[in-house]
Design a protein around this motif. Sequence first.
Motif, PDB file in Angstrom:
ATOM      1  N   ILE A   1       0.800  -1.380  -0.061  1.00 21.27           N
ATOM      2  CA  ILE A   1       0.057   0.001   0.130  1.00 21.27           C
ATOM      3  C   ILE A   1       0.870   1.311  -0.043  1.00 21.27           C
ATOM      4  O   ILE A   1       0.533   2.298  -0.513  1.00 21.27           O
ATOM      5  CB  ILE A   1      -1.075  -0.019   1.202  1.00 21.27           C
ATOM      6  CG1 ILE A   1      -1.858  -1.277   1.026  1.00 21.27           C
ATOM      7  CG2 ILE A   1      -1.842   1.256   1.483  1.00 21.27           C
ATOM      8  CD1 ILE A   1      -2.642  -1.326   2.353  1.00 21.27           C
ATOM      9  N   LEU A   2       2.013   1.081   0.504  1.00 22.28           N
ATOM     10  CA  LEU A   2       3.005   2.218   0.817  1.00 22.28           C
ATOM     11  C   LEU A   2       3.548   2.790  -0.708  1.00 22.28           C
ATOM     12  O   LEU A   2       4.286   3.667  -0.702  1.00 22.28           O
ATOM     13  CB  LEU A   2       4.084   2.165   1.723  1.00 22.28           C
ATOM     14  CG  LEU A   2       3.484   1.713   3.023  1.00 22.28           C
ATOM     15  CD1 LEU A   2       4.798   1.354   3.679  1.00 22.28           C
ATOM     16  CD2 LEU A   2       2.771   2.792   3.704  1.00 22.28           C
TER      17      LEU A   2
ATOM     18  N   ILE B   1       2.150  -2.367 -13.170  1.00 22.68           N
ATOM     19  CA  ILE B   1       2.561  -2.309 -14.518  1.00 22.68           C
ATOM     20  C   ILE B   1       1.879  -2.023 -15.634  1.00 22.68           C
ATOM     21  O   ILE B   1       1.684  -1.085 -16.530  1.00 22.68           O
ATOM     22  CB  ILE B   1       3.235  -3.819 -15.084  1.00 22.68           C
ATOM     23  CG1 ILE B   1       4.365  -4.143 -14.254  1.00 22.68           C
ATOM     24  CG2 ILE B   1       3.373  -3.727 -16.631  1.00 22.68           C
ATOM     25  CD1 ILE B   1       4.840  -5.556 -14.632  1.00 22.68           C
ATOM     26  N   VAL B   2       0.280  -2.399 -15.119  1.00 20.85           N
ATOM     27  CA  VAL B   2      -0.814  -2.212 -16.179  1.00 20.85           C
ATOM     28  C   VAL B   2      -1.570  -0.771 -15.921  1.00 20.85           C
ATOM     29  O   VAL B   2      -1.771  -0.142 -16.836  1.00 20.85           O
ATOM     30  CB  VAL B   2      -1.691  -3.429 -16.213  1.00 20.85           C
ATOM     31  CG1 VAL B   2      -3.075  -3.159 -16.957  1.00 20.85           C
ATOM     32  CG2 VAL B   2      -0.978  -4.802 -16.628  1.00 20.85           C
ATOM     33  N   LEU B   3      -1.769  -0.496 -14.725  1.00 16.57           N
ATOM     34  CA  LEU B   3      -2.634   0.388 -14.653  1.00 16.57           C
ATOM     35  C   LEU B   3      -1.966   1.816 -13.957  1.00 16.57           C
ATOM     36  O   LEU B   3      -0.770   1.586 -13.437  1.00 16.57           O
ATOM     37  CB  LEU B   3      -3.505  -0.168 -13.215  1.00 16.57           C
ATOM     38  CG  LEU B   3      -4.208  -1.041 -13.275  1.00 16.57           C
ATOM     39  CD1 LEU B   3      -5.151  -1.543 -11.924  1.00 16.57           C
ATOM     40  CD2 LEU B   3      -5.424  -0.956 -14.476  1.00 16.57           C
ATOM     41  N   PRO B   4      -2.670   2.913 -14.222  1.00 14.32           N
ATOM     42  CA  PRO B   4      -1.993   3.998 -13.941  1.00 14.32           C
ATOM     43  C   PRO B   4      -1.766   4.120 -12.163  1.00 14.32           C
ATOM     44  O   PRO B   4      -2.441   3.172 -11.331  1.00 14.32           O
ATOM     45  CB  PRO B   4      -3.017   5.175 -13.822  1.00 14.32           C
ATOM     46  CG  PRO B   4      -3.809   4.497 -15.023  1.00 14.32           C
ATOM     47  CD  PRO B   4      -3.866   2.903 -14.757  1.00 14.32           C
ATOM     48  N   LEU B   5      -0.880   4.894 -11.774  1.00 19.14           N
ATOM     49  CA  LEU B   5      -0.142   4.680 -10.541  1.00 19.14           C
ATOM     50  C   LEU B   5      -1.466   4.691  -9.201  1.00 19.14           C
ATOM     51  O   LEU B   5      -1.241   3.745  -8.419  1.00 19.14           O
ATOM     52  CB  LEU B   5       0.801   5.690 -10.218  1.00 19.14           C
ATOM     53  CG  LEU B   5       1.512   5.625  -8.773  1.00 19.14           C
ATOM     54  CD1 LEU B   5       2.227   4.647  -8.627  1.00 19.14           C
ATOM     55  CD2 LEU B   5       2.078   7.057  -8.478  1.00 19.14           C
ATOM     56  N   TRP B   6      -2.447   5.613  -9.107  1.00 16.20           N
ATOM     57  CA  TRP B   6      -3.143   5.686  -8.060  1.00 16.20           C
ATOM     58  C   TRP B   6      -4.436   4.887  -8.240  1.00 16.20           C
ATOM     59  O   TRP B   6      -4.965   4.372  -7.259  1.00 16.20           O
ATOM     60  CB  TRP B   6      -3.540   6.974  -8.151  1.00 16.20           C
ATOM     61  CG  TRP B   6      -2.716   7.994  -7.213  1.00 16.20           C
ATOM     62  CD1 TRP B   6      -1.804   8.900  -8.003  1.00 16.20           C
ATOM     63  CD2 TRP B   6      -2.194   7.854  -5.950  1.00 16.20           C
ATOM     64  NE1 TRP B   6      -0.811   9.608  -7.173  1.00 16.20           N
ATOM     65  CE2 TRP B   6      -1.104   8.733  -5.802  1.00 16.20           C
ATOM     66  CE3 TRP B   6      -2.514   7.381  -4.759  1.00 16.20           C
ATOM     67  CZ2 TRP B   6      -0.613   8.930  -4.578  1.00 16.20           C
ATOM     68  CZ3 TRP B   6      -1.968   7.531  -3.639  1.00 16.20           C
ATOM     69  CH2 TRP B   6      -1.091   8.446  -3.527  1.00 16.20           C
ATOM     70  N   MET B   7      -4.480   4.419  -9.367  1.00 18.56           N
ATOM     71  CA  MET B   7      -5.786   3.388  -9.787  1.00 18.56           C
ATOM     72  C   MET B   7      -5.041   2.115  -9.171  1.00 18.56           C
ATOM     73  O   MET B   7      -5.974   1.092  -8.499  1.00 18.56           O
ATOM     74  CB  MET B   7      -5.941   3.182 -11.253  1.00 18.56           C
ATOM     75  CG  MET B   7      -7.226   2.058 -11.393  1.00 18.56           C
ATOM     76  SD  MET B   7      -7.656   2.369 -13.194  1.00 18.56           S
ATOM     77  CE  MET B   7      -8.064   3.913 -13.455  1.00 18.56           C
TER      78      MET B   7
ATOM     79  N   MET C   1      -5.034  -1.979  -4.773  1.00 16.75           N
ATOM     80  CA  MET C   1      -4.098  -2.926  -3.830  1.00 16.75           C
ATOM     81  C   MET C   1      -4.475  -2.614  -2.317  1.00 16.75           C
ATOM     82  O   MET C   1      -4.426  -3.327  -1.488  1.00 16.75           O
ATOM     83  CB  MET C   1      -2.589  -2.534  -3.885  1.00 16.75           C
ATOM     84  CG  MET C   1      -1.880  -2.784  -5.006  1.00 16.75           C
ATOM     85  SD  MET C   1      -2.038  -4.743  -5.470  1.00 16.75           S
ATOM     86  CE  MET C   1      -1.547  -5.458  -3.665  1.00 16.75           C
ATOM     87  N   VAL C   2      -5.434  -1.393  -2.318  1.00 15.16           N
ATOM     88  CA  VAL C   2      -5.821  -1.187  -0.776  1.00 15.16           C
ATOM     89  C   VAL C   2      -6.937  -2.238  -0.706  1.00 15.16           C
ATOM     90  O   VAL C   2      -7.072  -2.646   0.403  1.00 15.16           O
ATOM     91  CB  VAL C   2      -6.287   0.489  -0.891  1.00 15.16           C
ATOM     92  CG1 VAL C   2      -7.410   0.379   0.600  1.00 15.16           C
ATOM     93  CG2 VAL C   2      -5.216   1.335  -0.599  1.00 15.16           C
ATOM     94  N   ALA C   3      -7.886  -2.324  -1.615  1.00 13.40           N
ATOM     95  CA  ALA C   3      -9.053  -3.468  -1.593  1.00 13.40           C
ATOM     96  C   ALA C   3      -8.471  -4.774  -1.555  1.00 13.40           C
ATOM     97  O   ALA C   3      -8.857  -5.677  -0.442  1.00 13.40           O
ATOM     98  CB  ALA C   3      -9.813  -3.223  -2.929  1.00 13.40           C
ATOM     99  N   VAL C   4      -7.256  -5.173  -1.958  1.00 10.82           N
ATOM    100  CA  VAL C   4      -6.767  -6.517  -2.001  1.00 10.82           C
ATOM    101  C   VAL C   4      -6.269  -6.791  -0.841  1.00 10.82           C
ATOM    102  O   VAL C   4      -6.448  -7.704  -0.031  1.00 10.82           O
ATOM    103  CB  VAL C   4      -5.867  -6.763  -3.178  1.00 10.82           C
ATOM    104  CG1 VAL C   4      -5.102  -7.891  -2.992  1.00 10.82           C
ATOM    105  CG2 VAL C   4      -6.293  -6.728  -4.634  1.00 10.82           C
ATOM    106  N   CYS C   5      -5.558  -6.033  -0.207  1.00 11.90           N
ATOM    107  CA  CYS C   5      -4.851  -6.000   1.256  1.00 11.90           C
ATOM    108  C   CYS C   5      -5.779  -6.154   2.495  1.00 11.90           C
ATOM    109  O   CYS C   5      -5.713  -6.737   3.379  1.00 11.90           O
ATOM    110  CB  CYS C   5      -3.759  -4.800   1.573  1.00 11.90           C
ATOM    111  SG  CYS C   5      -2.297  -4.922   0.334  1.00 11.90           S
TER     112      CYS C   5
END
Length: 466
Positions: free
Chosen positions: A304-305, A431-437, A442-446
């Motif tokens: 997340i960081l 790699i695939v998505l824009p940085l903040w997307m 990752m916030v959701a996954v974590c």
Amino acid sequence: MNYRSILSNFSVALGAQGLSTLVGLLTSLIVPKLLGIDEFGYWQLFIFYTTYLALFTLGLNDGVYLTEGGKRRSETCKKQLASQFWVECSYQCVFAALIVAVALSGAFGEDRSFVLLMTALYLLLNNASNFFGYLFQAMNESKLYSVSTMINCTAFLAPLLVMLAVGDSDFRHYIFFYTIARFASLGFSVWKGRDFLQAGVVDVQTALSLCWSSMKAGSKLLLSTTAGTLILGVARFMVDANWGIEEFSIVSLAVSITSFVMTLVSQASMVLFPALRQADRDEAVGFYVAARNGLDVLLPLTYILYAPLVTVLTWWLPQYEASFALFALLMPLCVFNSKMGVVGNTFLWVLRKEGKLLAINVVTLCVSALFSVVGTFCFHSIEIIFGGAVAAVIGRCVYTERFIENEFGVCERGSIGGAIAVTICFVIASIVLPLWMAWALMVAVCSVYGLLNLRRLKHVLGFLRS
């Protein structure tokens, strides 16, 4: 096992490592702002070389660490240890002289020759200081080692702040004061270990025999540790040899940032080993399960960081933007190298499986080297080089965990599969998505991962409270 002693030692080690991290942040984030890319590259080259100076001890320091591990100071034979120290200092002078001869041979440019000359001096100071540092930790006097680390950092931090304030852009000055700081920490270690040096020495034949025994005991540990550092080191060697000092500088910045977490966790393993050597088998197994489960849950949350960190770094060091793209590939090292340091290295040492650890690290190194060769000569891709190194590290962690579980007879498996799944999501999203997307994903996954493993985390907290 004295858990209060472990926590006390680790709290001091955490303070020392926090100071070390502050110095590392300054040298990684402020220094490259002042130095040019090439100048920063030579500074990083010196730091890179110093990483492998322990090889010149031939395993003696590691052997002392293993053979004296768990003993109190009063239980050690001080005269024998002092004799080994002086023998080591003698052959370190020979190795340093050889490096000086290479530096003055004219085969290198002026800047690289200076780096080699200072590496030779640092070799003498570093390995002598580490002899006492390893001995302190073996005797469960980790606080002394931590204080020496604090002195080393403080002695470098003071001139570093002055150089940063005046805008000093000469990498030689940074290397010089970095070396002087090591001299200060050596002075402290010698003072705290003066009772060993005052005990006298044994005859030369006995001293050489003791050194040989320590080298035999420690060589496997030294080689396994070196092989572990070379997993990334061989990739950096290839970049320096084939892309030049500028690209090496960019790559080194990404590697140095990820090294902060790994260095902190490696200190934990040094604190735990002497205490675990005194523990009975049931305590060791309980501690292993708690450490494994806790790291399984907490370490993947560091992904997340990534986005906030990259945003700040890109704003601060725009000329190193390519380095932060590589950072996404290296982030998994914070998870799997850190876990290997605590539950892999530590418990293989406790089980006295140094040979197994050596074999694991050598195989991992070979896989990393294969990716480095293919990435360099077939694809000319730095991403393939470091991606392969990360894959090798993940495989090493999985295999080591399974091996220790079988040795301890642990039936309950960890959630390393979940950590790998989160890691794959992170790399693909970055790699695939824009940085903040990617960050939002990752916030959701974590969050889901943390909830699924909440029971494990409660078990770890209960174990610590008990």
